[in-house]
Design an enzyme around this catalytic site. Structure first.
Site: not given
Ligand code: IMP
Length: 195
Positions: A9-10, A13, A69, A149-151, A172
């Site tokens: 649901n991201n 992604k 993942d 997003f994220g990091y 990216k």
């Molecule tokens: P999951 O794959 O949804 O379990 O989440 C993995 C976590 O890794 C995410 O919530 C982000 O914090 C981080 N992450 C995964 N891919 C990326 C990316 O492309 N950019 C930044 N952070 C990422």
């Protein structure tokens, strides 16, 4: 048109993977497929969690699907946050506190080497295949940029002097771990349909 349910649901992604897929394939997110279930990620590896997510969706729908993942691994922290990337600072996923914690742990740390890793688990015609993508780089001293997003604001991929957060999605994609895994997925799907 081959339709695949993407077990996430991201929306970031979904956008990244949708943009990477060639013509002839379409993906629908869990929400679009009417699945509101939160799928657990209980395992100690990205591989096992990816398999768990695609298996749960396949068992629910009986349809072709895939999951992914991803995680960020740092050398100085022996691979952390790794599989815990989403919940590094807290059990509730929160992007800002995760990056703050990472920067705090790496303060005064000379070795800032890191890599993103993506594992995709595809279940097509009832059979599972996994694909991996890696992106090596380093952790910035402070967050830069507001993209992604994220990091993203603290990760500088090898071959660039900017963080993912300072890049457009197209920029990216040139480096992205997810894009590399998706490319392998696409090669496999194309072979499957014989094009
Ligand atoms: P999951 O794959 O949804 O379990 O989440 C993995 C976590 O890794 C995410 O919530 C982000 O914090 C981080 N992450 C995964 N891919 C990326 C990316 O492309 N950019 C930044 N952070 C990422």
């Amino acid at each position: 048109m081959i339709e695949l349910i993407f077990a996430t649901n991201n929306e970031h992604k979904v956008l990244e993977i949708r943009q990477a897929l060639p013509e002839g394939f379409s993906i629908i997110s869990l929400r679009e497929a009417g699945i509101l279930k939160d799928i657990p990620e209980p395992h100690p590896t990205l591989e096992a969690n990816a398999t768990e997510k695609s298996t749960v969706i396949y068992q629910l729908t009986g349809k072709n699907c895939f999951s992914e993942d991803s995680g960020l691994e740092t050398e100085a922290l022996n691979g952390a946050p790794g599989v815990r990337s989403a919940r590094f600072a807290d059990d509730e996923p929160a992007y800002t506190s995760n990056t703050d914690k990472l920067l705090a742990l790496l303060r005064n740390q000379g070795n800032r080497k890191a890599r993103f890793k993506t594992v995709i688990s595809l279940i097509i015609n009832g059979k599972e295949q996994r694909f991996e993508g890696l992106c090596t780089g380093k952790i910035a001293e402070a967050p830069l940029g507001t993209g992604g997003f994220g990091y993203d604001p603290v990760f500088i991929p090898d071959g660039s002097d900017r963080t993912f957060g300072q890049m457009t999605l197209e920029e990216k994609q040139e480096f992205s771990h997810r894009k590399k895994a998706v490319k392998k997925l696409v090669v496999y799907l194309k072979e499957l349909v014989g094009s």
